[in-house]
Design a protein around this motif. Structure first.
Motif, PDB file in Angstrom:
ATOM      1  N   ALA A  80      27.690 -18.300  70.788  1.00  0.00           N
ATOM      2  CA  ALA A  80      27.588 -17.443  69.399  1.00  0.00           C
ATOM      3  C   ALA A  80      29.138 -17.853  68.664  1.00  0.00           C
ATOM      4  O   ALA A  80      29.910 -18.204  69.279  1.00  0.00           O
ATOM      5  N   GLY A  81      28.752 -17.987  67.359  1.00  0.00           N
ATOM      6  CA  GLY A  81      29.871 -18.015  66.448  1.00  0.00           C
ATOM      7  C   GLY A  81      30.884 -16.798  66.506  1.00  0.00           C
ATOM      8  O   GLY A  81      30.140 -15.942  66.324  1.00  0.00           O
ATOM      9  N   THR A  82      32.055 -17.018  66.892  1.00  0.00           N
ATOM     10  CA  THR A  82      32.688 -15.557  67.073  1.00  0.00           C
ATOM     11  C   THR A  82      34.245 -15.768  66.246  1.00  0.00           C
ATOM     12  O   THR A  82      35.269 -15.459  66.670  1.00  0.00           O
ATOM     13  N   ALA A  83      33.953 -16.356  65.016  1.00  0.00           N
ATOM     14  CA  ALA A  83      35.240 -16.750  64.056  1.00  0.00           C
ATOM     15  C   ALA A  83      35.959 -15.550  63.656  1.00  0.00           C
ATOM     16  O   ALA A  83      35.278 -14.700  63.355  1.00  0.00           O
ATOM     17  N   ASP A  84      37.368 -15.548  63.422  1.00  0.00           N
ATOM     18  CA  ASP A  84      37.871 -14.363  63.224  1.00  0.00           C
ATOM     19  C   ASP A  84      39.703 -15.152  62.813  1.00  0.00           C
ATOM     20  O   ASP A  84      39.819 -16.201  63.294  1.00  0.00           O
ATOM     21  N   THR A  85      40.188 -14.469  62.257  1.00  0.00           N
ATOM     22  CA  THR A  85      41.744 -14.834  61.727  1.00  0.00           C
ATOM     23  C   THR A  85      42.683 -14.701  62.735  1.00  0.00           C
ATOM     24  O   THR A  85      43.955 -14.942  62.614  1.00  0.00           O
ATOM     25  N   THR A  86      42.462 -13.555  63.589  1.00  0.00           N
ATOM     26  CA  THR A  86      43.140 -13.135  64.609  1.00  0.00           C
ATOM     27  C   THR A  86      42.987 -13.241  66.034  1.00  0.00           C
ATOM     28  O   THR A  86      41.541 -13.344  66.228  1.00  0.00           O
ATOM     29  N   VAL A  87      43.713 -13.346  66.975  1.00  0.00           N
ATOM     30  CA  VAL A  87      43.435 -13.574  68.398  1.00  0.00           C
ATOM     31  C   VAL A  87      42.635 -12.232  68.840  1.00  0.00           C
ATOM     32  O   VAL A  87      41.639 -12.453  69.611  1.00  0.00           O
ATOM     33  N   SER A  88      43.188 -10.983  68.445  1.00  0.00           N
ATOM     34  CA  SER A  88      42.398  -9.908  68.734  1.00  0.00           C
ATOM     35  C   SER A  88      41.072  -9.781  68.364  1.00  0.00           C
ATOM     36  O   SER A  88      40.082  -9.326  68.656  1.00  0.00           O
ATOM     37  N   LEU A 106      31.992 -19.865  70.263  1.00  0.00           N
ATOM     38  CA  LEU A 106      32.291 -20.945  69.537  1.00  0.00           C
ATOM     39  C   LEU A 106      33.443 -20.337  68.586  1.00  0.00           C
ATOM     40  O   LEU A 106      33.506 -19.431  67.785  1.00  0.00           O
ATOM     41  N   ILE A 107      34.740 -20.879  68.504  1.00  0.00           N
ATOM     42  CA  ILE A 107      35.770 -20.254  68.322  1.00  0.00           C
ATOM     43  C   ILE A 107      36.623 -21.230  66.878  1.00  0.00           C
ATOM     44  O   ILE A 107      36.551 -22.599  67.377  1.00  0.00           O
ATOM     45  N   VAL A 108      37.204 -20.978  66.019  1.00  0.00           N
ATOM     46  CA  VAL A 108      37.844 -21.705  65.092  1.00  0.00           C
ATOM     47  C   VAL A 108      39.252 -21.348  64.787  1.00  0.00           C
ATOM     48  O   VAL A 108      39.568 -20.303  65.349  1.00  0.00           O
ATOM     49  N   LEU A 109      40.186 -22.132  64.324  1.00  0.00           N
ATOM     50  CA  LEU A 109      41.284 -21.869  63.783  1.00  0.00           C
ATOM     51  C   LEU A 109      41.298 -20.716  62.758  1.00  0.00           C
ATOM     52  O   LEU A 109      40.284 -20.593  62.071  1.00  0.00           O
ATOM     53  N   PRO A 110      42.360 -20.072  62.547  1.00  0.00           N
ATOM     54  CA  PRO A 110      42.532 -18.983  61.483  1.00  0.00           C
ATOM     55  C   PRO A 110      42.286 -19.851  60.137  1.00  0.00           C
ATOM     56  O   PRO A 110      42.802 -20.963  59.839  1.00  0.00           O
ATOM     57  N   TYR A 111      41.634 -19.144  59.313  1.00  0.00           N
ATOM     58  CA  TYR A 111      41.316 -19.741  57.829  1.00  0.00           C
ATOM     59  C   TYR A 111      41.988 -18.885  57.022  1.00  0.00           C
ATOM     60  O   TYR A 111      42.721 -17.963  57.244  1.00  0.00           O
ATOM     61  N   PHE A 112      42.201 -19.208  55.893  1.00  0.00           N
ATOM     62  CA  PHE A 112      43.254 -19.006  54.738  1.00  0.00           C
ATOM     63  C   PHE A 112      44.571 -19.182  54.901  1.00  0.00           C
ATOM     64  O   PHE A 112      45.497 -19.879  54.180  1.00  0.00           O
ATOM     65  N   HIS A 113      45.379 -18.831  56.026  1.00  0.00           N
ATOM     66  CA  HIS A 113      46.485 -19.001  56.542  1.00  0.00           C
ATOM     67  C   HIS A 113      46.667 -20.064  57.606  1.00  0.00           C
ATOM     68  O   HIS A 113      46.117 -19.856  58.773  1.00  0.00           O
ATOM     69  N   GLY A 114      47.189 -21.478  57.333  1.00  0.00           N
ATOM     70  CA  GLY A 114      47.374 -22.345  58.474  1.00  0.00           C
ATOM     71  C   GLY A 114      48.707 -22.013  59.347  1.00  0.00           C
ATOM     72  O   GLY A 114      49.774 -21.771  58.861  1.00  0.00           O
TER      73      GLY A 114
END
Length: 300
Positions: A80-88, A106-114
């Motif tokens: 499952a894709g589980t992308a979000d911009t925060t750990v929580s 499946l997890i990604v780096l935060p988007y918008f702020h790097g």
């Protein structure tokens, strides 16, 4: 979890589109698509990823997409894709995926702020892995996140007991090879750039997660089987002549719009509708994609 074996997650998996009908998620069409690609011999299913327009789904719709996929998969592995911009936020999505019956996340780096330092990216990903209730696969897609997961970061995280692999959609084959060199043999490297799936497997990768497998799953299964049996000439022909031209149209027009147009051309979706900011393709582009689909499906 179901019968998902992270140590054996190899081959070709489908990052499912999210079909819409009258603006809503079309659960019936999604379930039928899952059955089609599963029957074609795909090795796994990946809902709520980039091609699945996860960022355009409400929380309720996201849950519906995962549940519909798991139910229709009938035991096939679901990542499952589980992308979000925060750990929580990512952990909450992983919990939703686990509750729906998915097998891994499946997890990604935060988007918008790097991150202002690569160490920040490693901290973000490792904190998720520490508390995740599912096995984790990293997802490198710098065109959407603004940064790559540095090879040194992947090397470090590959030692984490919950991190089992990486999907690379960077389009940088040298990056892919460097990560392969830095990680253990049992770390699963999955190529997300469709035109590189055959070269990747020929170089020893675990397989791919490829948008066009929604519409031409038979072609990806044939490529996988050609590599597995050592038929390098056939594998190269499939990759170069059938997958690459259609994938270039995905690059030109966007993965979800082009993939949905390909599905519509096969009669597997009634509509190629996408959500803003994406735009459905015009008739000329759809005709070009339909021609490429037919070439990809032609008999050997």
């Amino acid at each position: 979890m179901s019968n998902f074996d992270t140590d054996g997650f190899e081959g070709v998996s489908c990052p499912l589109v999210t079909p819409y009908a009258d603006g809503d998620v079309d659960e019936t069409a999604l379930a039928e698509l899952v059955r089609r690609v599963d029957d074609a011999g795909m090795d796994g299913l990946v809902p709520a990823g980039t091609t699945g327009e996860f960022a355009s789904l409400s929380d309720e719709e996201y849950e519906t997409v995962l549940e519909t996929t798991v139910d229709a998969a009938d035991g096939s592995p679901v990542l499952a894709g589980t992308a979000d911009t925060t750990v929580s936020g990512t952990l909450a999505r992983i919990e939703t995926a686990a509750d729906a019956g998915a097998d891994a996340a499946l997890i990604v780096l935060p988007y918008f702020h790097g991150a202002n330092d690569p160490a920040g990216n490693e901290r973000f990903l490792s904190e998720i892995a520490d508390d995740a209730s599912l096995p984790i696969f990293l997802y490198n897609i710098p065109s959407c996140t603004g940064q790559e997961i540095a090879p040194a970061t992947v090397e470090s995280l590959a030692r984490h007991p919950k991190v089992h692999g990486l999907k690379d959609s960077s389009g940088d084959f040298n990056y892919f090879l460097e990560v392969a060199d830095r990680t253990p043999d049992d770390f699963r490297l999955l190529q997300g750039f469709d035109s590189y799936v055959v070269p990747g497997m020929l170089m020893g990768s675990s397989g791919g997660i490829n948008a066009l497998s929604n519409a031409i799953p038979e072609t990806f299964v044939a490529a996988r089987d050609a590599v597995a049996t050592g038929d390098v000439e056939r594998a190269r022909e499939i990759g170069a002549e059938r997958i690459a031209p259609l994938f270039q149209q995905c690059v030109d027009h966007g993965f979800a719009p082009a993939t949905k147009a390909a599905l519509e051309s096969r009669g597997w979706l009634e509509t190629a509708a996408v959500r803003p900011p994406l735009v459905e393709l015009d008739s000329a582009a759809k005709d070009e994609i339909a021609s490429s689909v037919q070439r990809a499906l032609r008999a050997p």
